[in-house]
Design an enzyme around this catalytic site. Structure first.
Site, PDB file in Angstrom:
ATOM      1  N   ASP A  62      -6.611  -0.271   1.274  1.00 25.36           N
ATOM      2  CA  ASP A  62      -5.799  -0.304   0.055  1.00 25.36           C
ATOM      3  C   ASP A  62      -4.309  -0.461   0.354  1.00 25.36           C
ATOM      4  OD1 ASP A  62      -7.894  -0.131  -1.721  1.00 25.36           O
ATOM      5  OD2 ASP A  62      -7.836   2.050  -1.858  1.00 25.36           O
ATOM      6  N   ALA A  92      -4.178   1.850 -12.732  1.00 26.06           N
ATOM      7  CA  ALA A  92      -4.769   1.308 -11.506  1.00 26.06           C
ATOM      8  C   ALA A  92      -4.624   2.257 -10.332  1.00 26.06           C
ATOM      9  CB  ALA A  92      -4.122  -0.039 -11.166  1.00 26.06           C
ATOM     10  N   ALA A 149      -5.722   7.385  -6.907  1.00 29.79           N
ATOM     11  CA  ALA A 149      -5.128   7.533  -5.583  1.00 29.79           C
ATOM     12  C   ALA A 149      -4.447   8.905  -5.472  1.00 29.79           C
ATOM     13  CB  ALA A 149      -4.171   6.378  -5.315  1.00 29.79           C
ATOM     14  N   ASN A 209      -2.449  10.411  -7.385  1.00 24.36           N
ATOM     15  CA  ASN A 209      -2.520  11.135  -8.653  1.00 24.36           C
ATOM     16  C   ASN A 209      -3.782  11.983  -8.753  1.00 24.36           C
ATOM     17  OD1 ASN A 209      -1.914  11.528 -11.670  1.00 24.36           O
ATOM     18  ND2 ASN A 209      -3.886  10.475 -11.732  1.00 24.36           N
ATOM     19  N   TYR A 210      -4.912  11.413  -8.389  1.00 25.76           N
ATOM     20  CA  TYR A 210      -6.182  12.138  -8.474  1.00 25.76           C
ATOM     21  C   TYR A 210      -6.232  13.269  -7.455  1.00 25.76           C
ATOM     22  CZ  TYR A 210     -11.240  12.615  -9.265  1.00 25.76           C
ATOM     23  OH  TYR A 210     -12.495  13.081  -9.582  1.00 25.76           O
TER      24      TYR A 210
END
EC number: 2.7.1.23
Length: 251
Positions: free
Chosen positions: A41, A149, A153, A155-156
């Site tokens: 990523d 989107a 990442a 945030n989670y």
């Protein structure tokens, strides 16, 4: 179909690039119909920034670790996969950061803009939304603003919500908040302008990150959606971002 193959420096990605070029040929990115990004990523985000001014969409193939933005790697059937691929349109965040020295920085972020303490003490942040003070003082390790989107990442990991790709909202998420202890963040309209002001910056220094691009000793940071910039990302049919975001919530 003209394809440009870009790969991270990882040996597995370089080996994959050589194999794919041997099978499909290689074009310059500026001449390509599609750009194939080989890596994880992080490299996909680098590729999207690198080809920002080109018309070709980007199709990622996972030669990294997580690969949430990537498709499965396979040397066979690439043309058919590209022809059947689903396209997602992503608008990045625009970050304006001003350091205590007065130096100003601008950057784009596809996933998130985050502020992180860079000293031994917790950061103290004031939060304003569209010019209105919403939180007088957040004592924390940091805070971030995430796009849909990028919501799976960082945030989670910081216990922020996963946002549907079509949601016209941003996630504002604290990182290890100490006070207010129970504040879990907020969902904001995608057009909102979020401003973080660093309090007691001399003894509580803070760094700002736009995806992987970092700036130290910031005084304040403003974040908003950049509608004038569009990233086109291709996913295998039936495995687009919407499906991935839903599936992630049941993993």
């Amino acid at each position: 179909m003209k394809i440009a193959f870009l790969a991270s420096r990882a040996p597995v990605a370089q080996t994959a690039r050589a194999a794919l070029i041997g099978r499909y040929g290689d074009s310059r990115p500026e001449d390509a119909d599609v750009i194939v990004s080989l890596g994880g990523d992080g490299f996909m985000l680098e590729t999207l920034q690198e080809v920002l001014d080109l018309d070709a969409p980007v199709y990622g193939m996972n030669r990294g670790t997580i690969g949430f933005l990537m498709n499965e790697y396979s040397e066979s059937g690439l043309i058919e996969r590209l022809e059947a691929a689903e396209q997602e349109i992503v608008h990045p965040l625009s970050m304006r950061a001003v350091c205590r020295s007065g130096e100003e920085h601008h950057a784009l972020a596809i996933n998130e803009v985050s502020l992180l303490r860079s000293g031994a003490q917790a950061a103290k942040l004031k939060i304003l939304v569209d010019g209105r003070q919403r939180l007088e003082e957040l004592v924390c390790d940091g805070a971030l603003v995430s796009t849909p989107a990028g919501s799976t990442a960082y945030n989670y990991s910081a216990h922020g919500p996963i946002l549907p790709i079509g949601a016209d909202v941003l996630a504002l998420t604290p990182i290890a908040a100490f006070r207010p202890r129970r504040w879990r963040g907020a969902l904001l309209p995608s057009e909102a302008c979020v401003r973080f002001e660093v309090m007691e910056a001399d003894k509580r220094p803070v760094m700002a990150h736009a995806d992987s691009e970092a700036f130290g000793d910031v005084a304040w940071v403003e974040i908003r959606t950049e509608r004038n910039v569009t990233h086109r990302i291709l996913f295998d049919h039936g495995h687009g971002l919407e499906e991935r975001l839903i599936s992630e919530q049941f993993a």
